[in-house]
Write a protein that holds these residues in place. Structure first.
Motif, PDB file in Angstrom:
ATOM      1  N   ASN A  79      78.074 -18.091  76.012  1.00 23.26           N
ATOM      2  CA  ASN A  79      78.576 -19.009  74.978  1.00 23.26           C
ATOM      3  C   ASN A  79      78.331 -18.422  73.579  1.00 23.26           C
ATOM      4  OD1 ASN A  79      78.143 -20.453  77.421  1.00 23.26           O
ATOM      5  ND2 ASN A  79      78.233 -22.390  76.326  1.00 23.26           N
ATOM      6  N   ILE A 138      75.696 -29.209  71.379  1.00 22.85           N
ATOM      7  CA  ILE A 138      75.677 -30.566  70.809  1.00 22.85           C
ATOM      8  C   ILE A 138      75.818 -31.656  71.871  1.00 22.85           C
ATOM      9  CG2 ILE A 138      76.399 -30.112  68.422  1.00 22.85           C
ATOM     10  CD1 ILE A 138      79.321 -30.706  69.428  1.00 22.85           C
ATOM     11  N   VAL A 139      76.317 -31.308  73.032  1.00 23.02           N
ATOM     12  CA  VAL A 139      76.484 -32.314  74.095  1.00 23.02           C
ATOM     13  C   VAL A 139      75.159 -32.500  74.852  1.00 23.02           C
ATOM     14  CG1 VAL A 139      77.755 -32.917  76.198  1.00 23.02           C
ATOM     15  CG2 VAL A 139      78.910 -31.693  74.341  1.00 23.02           C
ATOM     16  N   GLY A 171      86.237 -24.744  70.065  1.00 22.29           N
ATOM     17  CA  GLY A 171      85.098 -23.838  69.862  1.00 22.29           C
ATOM     18  C   GLY A 171      83.905 -24.224  70.706  1.00 22.29           C
ATOM     19  N   CYS A 172      82.705 -23.956  70.201  1.00 19.70           N
ATOM     20  CA  CYS A 172      81.482 -24.285  70.932  1.00 19.70           C
ATOM     21  C   CYS A 172      80.342 -24.261  69.910  1.00 19.70           C
ATOM     22  CB  CYS A 172      81.241 -23.255  72.023  1.00 19.70           C
ATOM     23  SG  CYS A 172      79.599 -23.367  72.773  1.00 19.70           S
ATOM     24  N   HIS A 214      84.861 -30.188  71.817  1.00 21.40           N
ATOM     25  CA  HIS A 214      85.630 -28.932  71.794  1.00 21.40           C
ATOM     26  C   HIS A 214      86.481 -28.824  73.056  1.00 21.40           C
ATOM     27  CE1 HIS A 214      83.217 -27.740  68.406  1.00 21.40           C
ATOM     28  NE2 HIS A 214      82.117 -27.962  69.102  1.00 21.40           N
ATOM     29  N   TYR A 229      84.582 -29.146  82.450  1.00 23.50           N
ATOM     30  CA  TYR A 229      84.518 -30.134  81.367  1.00 23.50           C
ATOM     31  C   TYR A 229      85.898 -30.508  80.825  1.00 23.50           C
ATOM     32  CZ  TYR A 229      79.512 -28.788  81.107  1.00 23.50           C
ATOM     33  OH  TYR A 229      78.193 -28.520  81.385  1.00 23.50           O
ATOM     34  N   PHE A 279      85.337 -19.116  73.521  1.00 19.90           N
ATOM     35  CA  PHE A 279      84.565 -17.959  74.012  1.00 19.90           C
ATOM     36  C   PHE A 279      84.934 -17.631  75.452  1.00 19.90           C
ATOM     37  CE2 PHE A 279      81.606 -21.302  75.491  1.00 19.90           C
ATOM     38  CZ  PHE A 279      81.276 -20.839  76.757  1.00 19.90           C
TER      39      PHE A 279
HETATM   40 FE1  SF4 Z   1      79.794 -26.194  76.464  1.00 19.17          FE
HETATM   41 FE2  SF4 Z   1      78.222 -27.503  74.748  1.00 19.17          FE
HETATM   42 FE3  SF4 Z   1      79.682 -25.460  73.885  1.00 19.17          FE
HETATM   43 FE4  SF4 Z   1      80.835 -27.800  74.564  1.00 19.17          FE
HETATM   44  S1  SF4 Z   1      79.441 -27.443  72.839  1.00 19.17           S
HETATM   45  S2  SF4 Z   1      81.533 -25.751  75.111  1.00 19.17           S
HETATM   46  S3  SF4 Z   1      79.555 -28.405  76.301  1.00 19.17           S
HETATM   47  S4  SF4 Z   1      78.022 -25.393  75.397  1.00 19.17           S
END
Ligand code: SF4
Ligand code: 13P
Length: 333
Positions: A135, A194-195, A106-107, A288, A47, A84
């Protein structure tokens, strides 16, 4: 040519880097030179920005990245991912310096599961074993029996006797997917990504109707209504592999769009259509993950900061469930 830079303004503690970079610096060349000079390895998640992926020594999913962090003989690990992930690398390789270009990466899943609230939740469910998705923070890992990733979650749950009650945290979508698929009844912590949570079922159905027969590839962090329309559900590297090996020329992809970079490189002749999110914005980028930029990566390598530091007691407690995961999923590619 030597390029003069202003003195760095570096606040490592809170992770803000205020440093001007001369626009004449060739960042790609400098990052490669610094990596070599410092015996640093650059691990990147799918990502990340394509330009960061192209600089990485290893690109992979959470399981692959954890394995690399455990095995590398580099002196410095630069983690192009989120907190993480870098923390997991430090737990596995405490003797190494682990750097994260932006400490604020973050996440939403990790944020949704604070360790103190998780301790209360566990106390309400005596007799349950705890499987936590990678995560989450080191403090939450430290309260878990086994860690899993999206690559090995099913495989790990399948090794737990059916009559053994399980708490699964923090992703209710991944946990719900496993419950439905395996007929389990794990107690789920109520966290989401959130994605992946915002992909729109309605828009996906319309897109499928316009592209008859095109396989939908989805990450298990998507919620149930979206997963219902998927032809394949898997981790980022499993999605990548499926697209590479499947004969279809077009795919609809329901995960963070950074992965399309490698999929397109694997199969230049194929077309990848990102699944549409609910909102007006047509992109599905993790805010993030995208905090890391090539400029921050350069500064991070140059000044060897910000660094991941951790309480040793938490690290040791968090290590045991990660090692258990690696052991229980050794046969997963
Ligand atoms: Fe992965 Fe979703 Fe966390 Fe972003 S918010 S790091 S896409 S799990
Ligand atoms: P994987 O790459 O392990 O599938 O995880 C996806 C993700 O959301 C990481 O934050």
């Amino acid at each position: 040519m030597m390029v003069m830079e202003t003195a760095p303004v570096l606040d490592i503690k809170v992770g803000y880097i205020n440093q001007r970079i001369n626009p004449n610096v060739d960042l790609v060349q400098e990052i490669n030179r610094l990596k070599q000079q410092k015996r640093a390895v650059l691990l990147a998640h799918y990502y990340q920005e394509p330009e960061i992926q192209d600089l990485a020594d290893y690109i992979g999913d959470s399981l692959g990245l954890a394995r690399q962090a455990a095995e590398t003989d580099a002196e410095i690990i630069v983690f192009a991912g989120v907190h993480f992930m870098a923390e997991t690398a430090k737990i596995l390789s405490p003797q190494k310096k682990v750097l994260l270009p932006d400490l604020n990466a973050g996440c939403s899943l990790a944020d949704a599961c604070p360790a103190d609230q998780f301790a209360d939740f566990k106390a309400q469910h005596p007799g349950h074993i705890v499987i936590s998705y990678i995560n989450c923070s080191a403090a939450t890992k430290a309260q878990s029996d086994i860690i899993c990733t999206s690559s090995n979650a099913e495989h790990i749950v399948s090794q737990i006797p059916e009559n053994q009650p399980i708490i699964f945290a923090p992703d209710r979508n991944l946990g719900g997917y496993i419950n439905r698929k395996m007929g389990r009844n794990m107690v789920l912590w109520d966290g989401v990504c959130i994605v992946h949570q915002v992909f729109s079922e309605q828009k996906l159905v319309r897109l499928k109707a316009r592209h008859q027969g095109v396989p939908v590839l989805a990450h298990p962090e998507c919620d149930a209504p979206v997963l219902r329309h998927a032809d394949f559900i898997g981790s980022t590297s499993q999605i990548r592999k499926y697209a590479r090996e499947n004969a279809s020329r077009t795919f609809i992809v329901a995960t963070e769009e950074g992965i399309l970079h490698q999929m397109q490189k694997d199969s230049p002749g194929k077309t990848f259509i990102p699944a549409p999110p609910e909102s007006g914005c047509s992109c599905s980028q993790c805010p993030h993950m995208r905090l890391n930029t090539i400029e921050k990566l350069y500064l991070c390598l140059k000044y060897e900061a910000p660094e991941i530091l951790m309480d040793e007691e938490i690290r040791i407690r968090a290590l045991a469930p990660i090692q258990k995961m690696l052991m229980m999923s050794a046969e997963i590619a």
